[in-house]
Design a protein around this motif. Structure first.
Motif, PDB file in Angstrom:
ATOM      1  N   MET A 218       0.826  -1.207   0.000  1.00 48.24           N
ATOM      2  CA  MET A 218       0.000   0.000   0.000  1.00 48.24           C
ATOM      3  C   MET A 218       0.863   1.261   0.000  1.00 48.24           C
ATOM      4  O   MET A 218       0.501   2.278  -0.546  1.00 48.24           O
ATOM      5  N   ASP A 219       2.043   1.161   0.622  1.00 50.40           N
ATOM      6  CA  ASP A 219       2.906   2.339   0.753  1.00 50.40           C
ATOM      7  C   ASP A 219       4.080   2.293  -0.238  1.00 50.40           C
ATOM      8  O   ASP A 219       5.058   3.002  -0.060  1.00 50.40           O
ATOM      9  N   VAL A 220       3.981   1.461  -1.259  1.00 48.80           N
ATOM     10  CA  VAL A 220       5.049   1.384  -2.260  1.00 48.80           C
ATOM     11  C   VAL A 220       4.664   2.240  -3.468  1.00 48.80           C
ATOM     12  O   VAL A 220       3.664   1.969  -4.123  1.00 48.80           O
ATOM     13  N   PRO A 221       5.428   3.299  -3.759  1.00 45.04           N
ATOM     14  CA  PRO A 221       5.044   4.191  -4.860  1.00 45.04           C
ATOM     15  C   PRO A 221       4.928   3.448  -6.196  1.00 45.04           C
ATOM     16  O   PRO A 221       5.739   2.568  -6.496  1.00 45.04           O
ATOM     17  N   GLY A 222       3.918   3.785  -6.955  1.00 40.12           N
ATOM     18  CA  GLY A 222       3.750   3.220  -8.289  1.00 40.12           C
ATOM     19  C   GLY A 222       3.182   1.814  -8.310  1.00 40.12           C
ATOM     20  O   GLY A 222       2.989   1.249  -9.375  1.00 40.12           O
ATOM     21  N   PHE A 223       2.915   1.242  -7.119  1.00 37.41           N
ATOM     22  CA  PHE A 223       2.377  -0.128  -7.099  1.00 37.41           C
ATOM     23  C   PHE A 223       0.947  -0.133  -7.620  1.00 37.41           C
ATOM     24  O   PHE A 223       0.152   0.730  -7.292  1.00 37.41           O
ATOM     25  N   LYS A 224       0.647  -1.139  -8.448  1.00 35.32           N
ATOM     26  CA  LYS A 224      -0.706  -1.291  -8.993  1.00 35.32           C
ATOM     27  C   LYS A 224      -1.324  -2.529  -8.372  1.00 35.32           C
ATOM     28  O   LYS A 224      -0.726  -3.615  -8.417  1.00 35.32           O
ATOM     29  N   GLN A 225      -2.509  -2.393  -7.794  1.00 29.26           N
ATOM     30  CA  GLN A 225      -3.101  -3.525  -7.077  1.00 29.26           C
ATOM     31  C   GLN A 225      -3.484  -4.648  -8.038  1.00 29.26           C
ATOM     32  O   GLN A 225      -3.827  -4.421  -9.200  1.00 29.26           O
ATOM     33  N   ILE A 226      -3.387  -5.869  -7.519  1.00 32.77           N
ATOM     34  CA  ILE A 226      -3.723  -7.055  -8.296  1.00 32.77           C
ATOM     35  C   ILE A 226      -5.124  -7.479  -7.865  1.00 32.77           C
ATOM     36  O   ILE A 226      -5.403  -7.593  -6.668  1.00 32.77           O
TER      37      ILE A 226
ATOM     38  N   GLU B  71      14.124  -5.388 -21.208  1.00 32.59           N
ATOM     39  CA  GLU B  71      13.469  -4.108 -20.962  1.00 32.59           C
ATOM     40  C   GLU B  71      12.208  -4.298 -20.131  1.00 32.59           C
ATOM     41  O   GLU B  71      11.476  -5.254 -20.303  1.00 32.59           O
ATOM     42  N   ARG B  72      11.978  -3.350 -19.232  1.00 32.79           N
ATOM     43  CA  ARG B  72      10.816  -3.418 -18.347  1.00 32.79           C
ATOM     44  C   ARG B  72      10.153  -2.047 -18.309  1.00 32.79           C
ATOM     45  O   ARG B  72      10.728  -1.043 -18.718  1.00 32.79           O
ATOM     46  N   TYR B  73       8.930  -2.022 -17.787  1.00 32.45           N
ATOM     47  CA  TYR B  73       8.175  -0.780 -17.686  1.00 32.45           C
ATOM     48  C   TYR B  73       7.716  -0.617 -16.251  1.00 32.45           C
ATOM     49  O   TYR B  73       7.380  -1.596 -15.588  1.00 32.45           O
ATOM     50  N   THR B  74       7.701   0.611 -15.760  1.00 31.96           N
ATOM     51  CA  THR B  74       7.270   0.824 -14.380  1.00 31.96           C
ATOM     52  C   THR B  74       6.631   2.192 -14.208  1.00 31.96           C
ATOM     53  O   THR B  74       6.835   3.111 -15.009  1.00 31.96           O
ATOM     54  N   ARG B  75       5.849   2.316 -13.134  1.00 33.52           N
ATOM     55  CA  ARG B  75       5.261   3.607 -12.762  1.00 33.52           C
ATOM     56  C   ARG B  75       5.963   4.145 -11.515  1.00 33.52           C
ATOM     57  O   ARG B  75       5.611   5.205 -11.016  1.00 33.52           O
ATOM     58  N   ASP B  76       6.921   3.369 -10.998  1.00 37.72           N
ATOM     59  CA  ASP B  76       7.610   3.746  -9.770  1.00 37.72           C
ATOM     60  C   ASP B  76       8.732   4.714 -10.113  1.00 37.72           C
ATOM     61  O   ASP B  76       9.729   4.320 -10.701  1.00 37.72           O
ATOM     62  N   GLY B  77       8.580   5.984  -9.758  1.00 41.57           N
ATOM     63  CA  GLY B  77       9.550   7.002 -10.167  1.00 41.57           C
ATOM     64  C   GLY B  77      10.535   7.393  -9.095  1.00 41.57           C
ATOM     65  O   GLY B  77      10.992   8.526  -9.054  1.00 41.57           O
TER      66      GLY B  77
ATOM     67  N   PHE C 205      13.738   7.591  -8.564  1.00 42.83           N
ATOM     68  CA  PHE C 205      15.020   7.463  -9.246  1.00 42.83           C
ATOM     69  C   PHE C 205      16.111   8.144  -8.444  1.00 42.83           C
ATOM     70  O   PHE C 205      15.858   8.920  -7.536  1.00 42.83           O
ATOM     71  N   MET C 206      17.346   7.843  -8.801  1.00 45.30           N
ATOM     72  CA  MET C 206      18.479   8.577  -8.237  1.00 45.30           C
ATOM     73  C   MET C 206      19.613   8.595  -9.249  1.00 45.30           C
ATOM     74  O   MET C 206      19.561   7.896 -10.253  1.00 45.30           O
ATOM     75  N   ARG C 207      20.590   9.417  -8.937  1.00 41.91           N
ATOM     76  CA  ARG C 207      21.741   9.514  -9.824  1.00 41.91           C
ATOM     77  C   ARG C 207      22.847   8.710  -9.171  1.00 41.91           C
ATOM     78  O   ARG C 207      23.198   8.965  -8.024  1.00 41.91           O
ATOM     79  N   ASP C 208      23.387   7.726  -9.884  1.00 36.44           N
ATOM     80  CA  ASP C 208      24.393   6.875  -9.249  1.00 36.44           C
ATOM     81  C   ASP C 208      25.778   7.515  -9.328  1.00 36.44           C
ATOM     82  O   ASP C 208      25.936   8.629  -9.848  1.00 36.44           O
ATOM     83  N   ALA C 209      26.780   6.803  -8.799  1.00 34.19           N
ATOM     84  CA  ALA C 209      28.128   7.377  -8.683  1.00 34.19           C
ATOM     85  C   ALA C 209      28.726   7.740 -10.038  1.00 34.19           C
ATOM     86  O   ALA C 209      29.572   8.617 -10.133  1.00 34.19           O
ATOM     87  N   SER C 210      28.277   7.058 -11.114  1.00 32.33           N
ATOM     88  CA  SER C 210      28.831   7.392 -12.430  1.00 32.33           C
ATOM     89  C   SER C 210      27.921   8.361 -13.201  1.00 32.33           C
ATOM     90  O   SER C 210      28.136   8.587 -14.387  1.00 32.33           O
ATOM     91  N   GLY C 211      26.906   8.901 -12.524  1.00 33.03           N
ATOM     92  CA  GLY C 211      26.071   9.929 -13.148  1.00 33.03           C
ATOM     93  C   GLY C 211      24.870   9.407 -13.919  1.00 33.03           C
ATOM     94  O   GLY C 211      24.150  10.188 -14.537  1.00 33.03           O
ATOM     95  N   MET C 212      24.650   8.067 -13.890  1.00 33.74           N
ATOM     96  CA  MET C 212      23.506   7.524 -14.618  1.00 33.74           C
ATOM     97  C   MET C 212      22.241   7.656 -13.759  1.00 33.74           C
ATOM     98  O   MET C 212      22.297   7.573 -12.539  1.00 33.74           O
ATOM     99  N   LEU C 213      21.119   7.839 -14.446  1.00 35.36           N
ATOM    100  CA  LEU C 213      19.836   7.879 -13.725  1.00 35.36           C
ATOM    101  C   LEU C 213      19.386   6.433 -13.532  1.00 35.36           C
ATOM    102  O   LEU C 213      19.248   5.682 -14.501  1.00 35.36           O
ATOM    103  N   ILE C 214      19.188   6.035 -12.262  1.00 36.27           N
ATOM    104  CA  ILE C 214      18.825   4.635 -11.982  1.00 36.27           C
ATOM    105  C   ILE C 214      17.564   4.567 -11.122  1.00 36.27           C
ATOM    106  O   ILE C 214      17.200   5.535 -10.452  1.00 36.27           O
ATOM    107  N   THR C 215      16.923   3.405 -11.134  1.00 30.31           N
ATOM    108  CA  THR C 215      15.772   3.184 -10.262  1.00 30.31           C
ATOM    109  C   THR C 215      16.302   2.859  -8.876  1.00 30.31           C
ATOM    110  O   THR C 215      17.507   2.663  -8.698  1.00 30.31           O
ATOM    111  N   SER C 216      15.395   2.770  -7.895  1.00 34.53           N
ATOM    112  CA  SER C 216      15.854   2.490  -6.536  1.00 34.53           C
ATOM    113  C   SER C 216      16.504   1.119  -6.436  1.00 34.53           C
ATOM    114  O   SER C 216      17.222   0.842  -5.500  1.00 34.53           O
ATOM    115  N   GLU C 217      16.263   0.236  -7.418  1.00 36.14           N
ATOM    116  CA  GLU C 217      16.913  -1.069  -7.385  1.00 36.14           C
ATOM    117  C   GLU C 217      18.181  -1.104  -8.234  1.00 36.14           C
ATOM    118  O   GLU C 217      18.796  -2.155  -8.376  1.00 36.14           O
ATOM    119  N   GLY C 218      18.520   0.039  -8.816  1.00 34.95           N
ATOM    120  CA  GLY C 218      19.783   0.130  -9.535  1.00 34.95           C
ATOM    121  C   GLY C 218      19.699  -0.123 -11.039  1.00 34.95           C
ATOM    122  O   GLY C 218      20.726  -0.238 -11.688  1.00 34.95           O
TER     123      GLY C 218
END
Lengths: 253, 247
Positions: free
Chosen positions: A29-37, A111-117, A119-132
């Motif tokens: 319920m508290d996970v951003p972008g989660f879609k209920q099943i 390739e995957r698709y998500t609504r969970d936004g 994101f962060m910028r990693d040590a090499s400057g790439m935009l990554i999801t919270s799981e990397g």
């Protein structure tokens, strides 16, 4: 009579599975972008009932009196892609989508698709999801963020120090609930090629909350419990009837 | 879908434990709402599926907020606030370098700059004996007023900049240390590379937003409540399955 016993048990099993699905939804319920099943139920197989008297009388072509359902089973799970709420977080790499779009993500499995936004910028400057996993841009390449003041526009353009450097790939599907399959960690996968999202806007500094609704969950829970209880009662009744049949039928005097 | 009500109990149980961890983070954020230079944290939870089996959720990482805190004027020339994403580098008692936003410095008996946690500022320079007051430019240049009335540049302070400051690890006492995900610290001149400028005579308050934290607190509490209801109901269902046979 035994048929009835198994039908009632199948309803208990089906509702226990629904409870599991519901508990998974509540957990997220508290996970951003989660879609209920959502769970569905469907008829288990049906059988033709033959007139028992005709069988006793050993008739050549016993009369069929109709169909008897043999219980219920869980149908296919359906993902509810309705829009969640928008929660302002003021973090620069937190992005929410308003509309039907999805972010395009690159994972080691494809390739995957998500609504969970989140994101962060990693040590090499790439935009990554919270799981990397890397977030893909319109040109199919991962988004790289240079040093400077970062601004992300409503259509996903990445603006660094006032200069637009790249654009996030915001995609959509005509019928996401039919095309997209659930992968681990809030990601969806499909073999179908998506199209560019038309009516979606990105909101920087905000997240989309899950679309699990506590009030709806409580209602579903009551529904599950009562259906489960009713099925349990049916099992008990069948058991009692069987007991009576065994102990009293054929007793003399 | 594997059928086991005990697994369902487990999903709810794990979720309650995760909500409690989330609560701990909120409590720590709220406790530091008045700590100078403090940065709040957020726990990121993610849906967990293993081989298509529903498993509830799991903690994937803790993110440090790099929102700017409110800058408060004090007019004390040794109170330094950073406007931007940089950090002061300080020497920790063990000898390693830590990074902090707490810029309330003092001169100790050896005329070294220490912050309010007692950590030594790492910089190139020395405060001369005959100094009467110290001032700092936006770019980190330290200027001492000497007893004979002259001004003298006595050194430069550089700020540490990280590629991903949200992945720093909290080392306690308002000090952060780099992790693999944050990247190594790069010492840069204030005003360059987005590390921000130093403001003298001011300090940065905690970047905790009280309203946000309270909203989060309410949400966690309600989530916990719903999950505990689901847990109870699963228990009822197990009990009914056990009592299916009337004796």
């Amino acid at each position: 009579m035994i048929k009835g016993l198994y039908s009632a048990v199948s309803a208990m099993v089906m509702n226990a599975n629904r409870q599991q699905l519901l508990s998974h939804n509540v957990s997220n319920m508290d996970v951003p972008g989660f879609k209920q099943i959502l769970s569905t139920a469907e008829d288990y197989m049906q059988t033709t009932v033959i007139d028992p008297l005709d069988i006793l009388e050993e008739k050549n072509s016993p009369r069929e009196v109709g169909l008897l359902g043999l219980g219920v089973q869980n149908g296919q799970e359906v993902i509810d892609f309705s829009q969640g709420g928008i929660e302002v977080t003021n973090k620069i790499y937190d992005l929410a989508i308003q509309g039907t779009g999805f972010f395009h993500i690159k994972t080691p499995d494809g390739e995957r698709y998500t609504r969970d936004g989140r994101f962060m910028r990693d040590a090499s400057g790439m935009l990554i999801t919270s799981e990397g996993y890397q977030v893909l841009g319109k040109n199919g390449q991962p988004i790289k963020i240079a040093d400077g003041t970062v601004e992300i526009g409503s259509s996903g353009e990445v603006i660094i120090d006032g200069v637009s450097t790249s654009q996030l790939d915001l995609v959509e599907f005509e019928k996401p609930e039919e095309i997209l399959r659930h992968d681990q960690g809030n990601l969806f996968m499909t073999d179908t090629k998506p199209t560019a999202a038309k009516n979606s806007t990105i909101i920087q500094g905000a997240l989309e909350t899950s679309n699990v609704n506590a009030a709806q969950v409580m209602t579903q829970m009551i529904e599950i419990l009562r259906a489960y209880e009713a099925a349990q009662q049916m099992v008990q009744n069948q058991d009692e009837l069987l007991g009576k049949t065994i102990s009293s039928l054929g007793r003399i005097g | 879908m594997a059928y086991s009500l005990y697994h369902t109990l487990n999903i709810s149980c794990q979720d309650m434990l995760n909500r409690m961890m989330d609560l701990d983070t909120i409590a720590n954020n709220l406790a530091n709402v008045n700590t100078v230079g403090f940065r709040g944290s957020r726990m990121n939870f993610q849906e967990l599926l293993s081989e298509q089996k529903l498993e509830g959720n799991t903690l994937i990482n803790t993110q440090v907020s790099n929102n700017q805190g409110v800058i408060t004027r004090t007019d004390n020339p040794l109170d330094w606030a950073i406007q931007g994403n940089g950090f002061f580098a300080v020497k920790l008692p063990g000898g390693e370098i830590g990074y902090t936003r707490d810029g309330m410095f003092q001169l100790d008996s050896k005329r070294q700059l220490v912050n309010s946690s007692g950590y030594l500022l790492k910089w190139d320079g020395q405060i001369p004996k005959e100094t009467t007051s110290i001032n700092i430019e936006n770019t980190g240049e330290v200027i001492a007023s000497l007893s004979d009335g002259t001004l003298k540049s006595v050194g430069k302070i550089q700020l540490a900049s990280f590629a991903n400051p949200t992945a720093l690890i909290n080392a306690g006492n308002n000090v952060w240390i780099p992790s693999e995900a944050s990247g190594k610290a790069q010492m840069v001149t204030p005003g360059t590379s987005g590390c921000g400028i130093i403001l003298s005579g001011a300090y940065e308050m905690s970047n905790i937003n009280l309203a946000d934290e309270m909203t989060h607190l309410i949400r966690v509490q309600r989530d916990f409540q719903v999950t505990s209801k689901v847990f109870q109901q699963t228990d009822t269902m197990i009990s009914e399955a056990i009592h299916i046979r009337k004796v």
